[in-house]
Scaffold this motif. Structure first.
Motif, PDB file in Angstrom:
ATOM      1  N   ASN A  63      11.739   8.333 -43.928  1.00 26.59           N
ATOM      2  CA  ASN A  63      10.278   8.393 -44.018  1.00 26.59           C
ATOM      3  C   ASN A  63       9.780   7.095 -44.639  1.00 26.59           C
ATOM      4  OD1 ASN A  63       9.052  11.666 -44.407  1.00 26.59           O
ATOM      5  ND2 ASN A  63      11.143  11.245 -43.846  1.00 26.59           N
ATOM      6  N   PHE A  87       3.904   9.466 -38.036  1.00 22.56           N
ATOM      7  CA  PHE A  87       4.078  10.892 -38.327  1.00 22.56           C
ATOM      8  C   PHE A  87       2.735  11.573 -38.026  1.00 22.56           C
ATOM      9  CE2 PHE A  87       5.298  13.757 -42.259  1.00 22.56           C
ATOM     10  CZ  PHE A  87       5.156  14.891 -41.486  1.00 22.56           C
ATOM     11  N   TYR A 116       1.561   6.884 -42.143  1.00 27.33           N
ATOM     12  CA  TYR A 116       2.828   7.487 -42.562  1.00 27.33           C
ATOM     13  C   TYR A 116       3.778   7.295 -41.386  1.00 27.33           C
ATOM     14  CZ  TYR A 116       5.751  10.799 -45.180  1.00 27.33           C
ATOM     15  OH  TYR A 116       6.755  11.382 -45.912  1.00 27.33           O
ATOM     16  N   LEU A 118       7.813   7.001 -39.536  1.00 19.98           N
ATOM     17  CA  LEU A 118       9.179   7.518 -39.502  1.00 19.98           C
ATOM     18  C   LEU A 118      10.024   6.403 -38.882  1.00 19.98           C
ATOM     19  CD1 LEU A 118       8.093  10.984 -38.072  1.00 19.98           C
ATOM     20  CD2 LEU A 118       8.645  10.473 -40.458  1.00 19.98           C
ATOM     21  N   GLY A 330      10.995  12.567 -49.073  1.00 19.48           N
ATOM     22  CA  GLY A 330      11.016  11.276 -48.374  1.00 19.48           C
ATOM     23  C   GLY A 330      10.465  10.144 -49.218  1.00 19.48           C
TER      24      GLY A 330
END
Ligand SMILES: Cc1cc2nc3c(=O)[nH]c(=O)nc-3n(C[C@H](O)[C@H](O)[C@H](O)COP(=O)(O)OP(=O)(O)OC[C@H]3O[C@@H](n4cnc5c(N)ncnc54)[C@H](O)[C@@H]3O)c2cc1C
Length: 694
Positions: A63, A87, A116, A118, A330
């Motif tokens: 993350n 995300f 955000y 990944l 994360g």
């Protein structure tokens, strides 16, 4: 005293005076590389010692929450360029596959400045490594030494010893050697312990899952993070690398799995994996079954409580070495990056090597509380679900704002400013206070005292005899009286033109004031002080009006001030929006010797700050004294008795804010001119010595 800082401080000026720091970083993980980049960008020479050959980072996803993404962008790294996926959806299923909820995470993320993401760990690590060592970008490239295991550190003199026995010394050693940090033992005996959970980690191709019709539902959405929850175990699946890969983290109780030596990267077994999740949603099991066993890794999740100190004289810990993280929120990598950017910010270009120990203390102050709070929240959110309780997702979401809504660069920058201004003994604050102390005539933007001895002045004055009984009505309290009981007293209009003032960028301005002479102030304890009372002052520039009113307490107002002079004449006209209200004229000026100032030349005035919403009341009111300034350098001094003062109070329309003042001054008779003078020279009093009498 307020504790805060101005909006800018001049590190460039400092940089010119000091050399770059030599920084040795131990470990080229996420924390070590972020630290190296941040310090490199600050202009320091950074060498990273990494024990592995860095042939490949652990192949898993990670993350990159907004707080970490912001740091990456600040360091010039766009993780999406290397395939990091936004995300967008957060979907939760029960153990058996019942749909529990879906959160529109993209909608939630709109309030965050940074997305955000990944990311694939290998891709992110490669970006960090390339940015650190690139010949492009700010600061000198980082020297990365692989296969260089550090076996010892002298935390007081900044020396590291490598496995081959060689030593290297720096101004600072940063230990970013991960959860199993060897360097941590220099500060504490604490070591991480098994948390009671293991995590399987592996990845499969998303296309393979999409090819199976019954899996389409759970894998088709772009940017979807999926949870399957049971009381003591969970499966987390999310996409990465341009949505082409699905990453799995399967956390479950540690039932004494053999063959794990508490390190990363243990080899997993597919059969055990499937067995661990027996009874789970068949779709989840189908996905687990797709793992290529050779890539299945199993981690023993380790935990460690807070340690007291993260730093010594020339040494500090960052990342998992300081605060090992469980994976449940994360945030482990993110907090390691926050540590790194904090160090880079707290050690800006121009930091003297002798300042390193104090900055490390500041580093701990910036980072420890937050990192350990996020660590604790992570710990709590990974706890097993007690019978009858719902899972911890709601709890996790509650802390998302704290975790994600933070910018460590801005935070550390502000802490550094606070620290730097606290170093200065006294600094002036005035509105607006949001931007820190205010540079002005007495302090520069760094809070340093202004040098004013080279500034120029021309002062013209007319001293005259007038009515003491009228003058005394200008005195604000009965503590002020005339020294003499005579009904004739002396007053002056004094006009000054200033130039070459550093605080105004070398410019100047005009001002004039009305002073009453022969005044004494009687303190509550009976002691008296003698001086001149300044009843009102006008200036033709806003900046000194504000600084003088607020910092000193002078009764300053605005006027346009026009000055004309020849070798033997001088005239000044003061006006407000075209309405001239005072004219001073000096004629037939002749050179003569200047009289040195005496202690009785000190100036009194009265500070009054009205109370907001409470007319007639003051938030502050007290007597002020400005002691006689030290001798200025007088270059010429002229004198005359041929002077003229003329006032025009107009009416309230022409002088809507000054009429009441000028009409009172107009009442003053001029019985006799005592003298008119013009003095010119260098050295301007900053009034820093002004004080509150009581
Ligand atoms: C299962 C799991 C999932 C996770 N998921 C996430 C996630 O999604 N998001 C997130 O932010 N965090 C996550 N984390 C946490 C995150 O991976 C760590 O917190 C992060 O990697 C810590 O970075 P670091 O630089 O401190 O340590 P590391 O990344 O461990 O790097 C340490 C480096 O130091 C080197 N080293 C060690 N000893 C020496 C020595 N003596 N000399 C020289 N070099 C040495 C090592 O070889 C290594 O390269 C997860 C952790 C786990 C276990």
């Amino acid at each position: 005293m307020r504790e805060y800082v101005p909006s800018s401080f001049d590190t460039n000026a400092l940089a010119a005076k000091t050399r770059a720091l030599n920084v040795l970083v131990i470990g080229a993980g996420l924390g070590g590389l972020t630290t190296a980049i941040a310090l490199r960008r600050a202009g320091h020479n950074v060498t990273v010692f990494e024990k592995s050959r860095l042939a490949s980072e652990f192949g898993a996803a990670i993350n990159v929450p907004p707080n970490a993404n912001g740091i990456l962008l600040h360091l010039g790294i766009d993780a999406t360029a290397a395939g990091a996926v936004e995300f967008k959806w957060f979907t939760e299923y029960s153990k058996t596959g019942d749909y529990v909820r879906v959160n529109d995470f993209a909608q939630r993320s709109r309030g965050w400045q940074h997305k955000y993401l990944l990311a694939h760990r290998v891709d992110l690590h490669t970006q960090l490594k390339d940015t650190a060592t690139s010949s492009k970008g700010l600061g000198p490239p980082v020297e990365l030494k692989t296969a260089s295991e550090v076996v010892d550190v002298d935390i007081n003199n900044g020396t590291i010893t490598l496995k081959d026995g060689s030593n290297t010394q720096g101004d600072l050693v940063v230990a970013a050697d991960g959860i199993h940090s060897r360097c941590r033992s220099k500060l504490t005996d604490q070591r991480p312990n098994p948390s009671g959970h293991l995590a399987y980690r592996f990845m499969i191709k998303k296309a393979d899952a999409l090819a199976i019709p019954e899996l389409v539902d759970v894998v088709e959405k772009t940017g979807e993070l999926v949870f399957w929850f049971d009381v003591d175990r969970r499966i987390v699946m999310y996409p990465t690398r341009n949505d082409s890969i699905l990453n799995f983290v399967c956390i479950h109780p540690d039932q004494g799995t053999v063959g794990l030596d508490d390190t990363w990267n243990g080899q997993g077994n597919r059969e055990d994996l499937i067995k661990t999740y027996e009874g789970f949603d068949p779709r989840a099991l189908r996905l687990l079954g797709m793992v290529d066993e050779s890539t299945l890794k199993v981690w023993r999740l380790m935990d460690m409580g807070p340690i007291e100190k993260w730093y010594a004289e020339r040494f500090c810990l960052v990342g998992d070495a300081a605060h090992p993280f469980l994976p449940h929120q994360g945030q482990g990598g993110a907090q390691a990056m926050e540590d790194g950017v904090s160090l880079g910010t707290l050690l800006p270009r121009g930091t003297d090597p002798s300042e390193v120990p104090a900055r490390l203390k500041l580093y701990q102050r910036c980072r420890k509380e937050r990192a350990e709070f996020v660590q604790e929240v992570t710990r709590q959110s990974g706890k097993n679900i007690e019978p009858g309780q719902k899972n911890n997702i709601a709890k996790v979401m509650k802390f998302f704002d704290y975790n994600c809504g933070h910018d460590e660069y801005h935070h550390s920058l502000n802490e550094l400013r606070k620290y730097q201004f606290k170093e200065q003994a006294k600094v002036y604050w005035r509105m607006p206070i949001s931007f820190g102390p205010y540079p002005g005539p007495r302090q520069d933007a760094q809070g340093h005292i202004r040098e004013t001895s080279h500034s120029n002045f021309i002062t013209r004055s007319i001293r005259f005899k007038t009515s003491r009984t009228l003058l005394q009505n200008f005195l604000p309290t009965t503590a002020y009286t005339f020294l003499s009981g005579d009904t004739i007293a002396e007053a002056s209009y004094i006009q000054t033109t200033l130039d070459n003032m550093d605080w105004l960028g070398g410019r100047g301005y005009n001002y004039f004031g009305f002073y009453m002479h022969g005044i004494q102030y009687k303190k509550k304890d009976g002691e008296t002080v003698v001086g001149n009372y300044l009843a009102v002052m006008w200036e033709d520039l806003t900046d000194p009006i504000l600084s003088g009113r607020e910092e000193v307490g002078f009764p300053k107002l605005f006027a346009d001030i026009a000055v004309e002079h020849t070798a033997s004449t001088y005239s000044m006209q003061a006006s407000w929006r075209g309405a001239g209200f005072l004219k001073l004229e000096l004629n037939d000026l002749v050179a003569c010797e200047a009289c040195p100032p005496t202690s009785e030349d000190q100036v009194f005035t009265y500070k009054y700050v009205p109370s907001t919403g409470n007319p007639g009341f003051a938030d502050a009111e007290y007597p002020i004294c400005v002691p006689t300034p030290s001798a200025k350098e007088i270059k010429s001094f002229l004198q005359t008795s041929k002077c003229n003062i003329s006032t025009n109070a107009h009416d309230w329309k022409a002088l809507p804010t000054l009429h009441h003042i000028v009409s009172r001054l107009s009442e003053l008779p001029v019985y006799e001119v005592v003298k008119g003078t013009v003095s010119e020279g260098t050295g301007v009093d900053s009034l820093a010595s002004a004080y509150r009498i009581e």
